[in-house]
Design a protein around this motif. Structure first.
Motif, mmCIF file in Angstrom:
data_model
loop_
_atom_site.group_PDB
_atom_site.id
_atom_site.type_symbol
_atom_site.label_atom_id
_atom_site.label_comp_id
_atom_site.label_asym_id
_atom_site.label_seq_id
_atom_site.Cartn_x
_atom_site.Cartn_y
_atom_site.Cartn_z
ATOM 1 N N GLY A 69 44.157 22.473 49.432
ATOM 2 C CA GLY A 69 42.999 22.911 50.206
ATOM 3 C C GLY A 69 43.242 24.135 51.059
ATOM 4 O O GLY A 69 42.302 24.677 51.643
ATOM 5 N N ASP A 70 44.484 24.590 51.170
ATOM 6 C CA ASP A 70 44.776 25.794 51.954
ATOM 7 C C ASP A 70 44.153 27.011 51.281
ATOM 8 O O ASP A 70 44.222 27.176 50.067
ATOM 9 C CB ASP A 70 46.283 26.009 52.093
ATOM 10 N N GLU A 71 43.545 27.847 52.104
ATOM 11 C CA GLU A 71 42.954 29.076 51.577
ATOM 12 C C GLU A 71 43.821 30.261 51.957
ATOM 13 O O GLU A 71 44.525 30.243 52.952
ATOM 14 C CB GLU A 71 41.536 29.266 52.129
ATOM 15 N N GLY A 72 43.750 31.286 51.147
ATOM 16 C CA GLY A 72 44.512 32.492 51.426
ATOM 17 C C GLY A 72 43.993 33.637 50.584
ATOM 18 O O GLY A 72 42.961 33.527 49.932
ATOM 19 N N MET A 73 44.714 34.709 50.623
ATOM 20 C CA MET A 73 44.355 35.883 49.830
ATOM 21 C C MET A 73 45.520 36.231 48.916
ATOM 22 O O MET A 73 46.671 36.219 49.341
ATOM 23 C CB MET A 73 44.071 37.093 50.726
ATOM 24 N N THR A 74 45.209 36.513 47.665
ATOM 25 C CA THR A 74 46.241 37.039 46.781
ATOM 26 C C THR A 74 46.347 38.521 47.074
ATOM 27 O O THR A 74 45.416 39.132 47.582
ATOM 28 C CB THR A 74 45.890 36.832 45.297
ATOM 29 N N ARG A 75 47.455 39.094 46.758
ATOM 30 C CA ARG A 75 47.595 40.528 46.986
ATOM 31 C C ARG A 75 47.117 41.278 45.747
ATOM 32 O O ARG A 75 47.110 40.744 44.643
ATOM 33 C CB ARG A 75 49.027 40.897 47.326
ATOM 34 N N GLY A 76 46.706 42.508 45.931
ATOM 35 C CA GLY A 76 46.312 43.338 44.806
ATOM 36 C C GLY A 76 47.546 43.720 44.006
ATOM 37 O O GLY A 76 48.615 43.948 44.575
ATOM 38 N N VAL A 77 47.432 43.730 42.706
ATOM 39 C CA VAL A 77 48.572 44.070 41.858
ATOM 40 C C VAL A 77 48.167 45.090 40.803
ATOM 41 O O VAL A 77 47.029 45.121 40.341
ATOM 42 C CB VAL A 77 49.174 42.833 41.157
ATOM 43 N N THR A 78 49.121 45.917 40.454
ATOM 44 C CA THR A 78 48.943 46.855 39.357
ATOM 45 C C THR A 78 49.800 46.368 38.204
ATOM 46 O O THR A 78 50.973 46.060 38.382
ATOM 47 C CB THR A 78 49.369 48.273 39.769
ATOM 48 N N SER A 79 49.206 46.279 37.041
ATOM 49 C CA SER A 79 49.943 45.834 35.869
ATOM 50 C C SER A 79 49.667 46.804 34.720
ATOM 51 O O SER A 79 48.776 47.641 34.797
ATOM 52 C CB SER A 79 49.538 44.418 35.484
ATOM 53 N N VAL A 80 50.441 46.658 33.661
ATOM 54 C CA VAL A 80 50.269 47.510 32.488
ATOM 55 C C VAL A 80 49.568 46.702 31.411
ATOM 56 O O VAL A 80 49.925 45.566 31.132
ATOM 57 C CB VAL A 80 51.628 48.027 31.969
ATOM 58 N N ARG A 81 48.563 47.302 30.820
ATOM 59 C CA ARG A 81 47.832 46.670 29.723
ATOM 60 C C ARG A 81 48.085 47.470 28.455
ATOM 61 O O ARG A 81 48.262 48.685 28.502
ATOM 62 C CB ARG A 81 46.347 46.615 30.022
#
Length: 92
Positions: A69-81
């Protein structure tokens, strides 16, 4: 043969196909990979004719909820497609 090809396997294959030493193949492959990484880091696409397109992609931060039930924020990530060209899709 397993379904995994290591960098060492690839270097051996490149050296044999090009008729060069393994050291020369390693230098060429490393130069290619370093250049691709630099271009992708700069936000540019890398297009390899007959193979496909590598593109860096940014995923924005988003809200997440953990199972407890804990809420949070994921961090923005850059990935290769990677998007293969049609000629490569026949091997799927």
């Amino acid at each position: 043969m397993s379904g995994v090809i290591t960098k060492g396997d690839m270097l051996k294959s490149v050296a044999e196909a090009a008729g060069i030493s393994r050291a020369q193949a390693e230098k060429a492959v490393n130069a290619l990979l370093d250049n691709m990484a630099a271009e992708l880091s700069a936000g540019r696409e890398v297009r390899l004719a007959g193979f496909g397109v590598f593109k860096s992609s940014y995923r924005a931060p988003r809200r997440s909820v953990a199972p407890n039930g804990d809420e949070g924020m994921t961090r923005g990530v850059t990935s290769v497609r990677f998007r293969p060209y049609e000629a490569l899709k026949q091997y799927e």
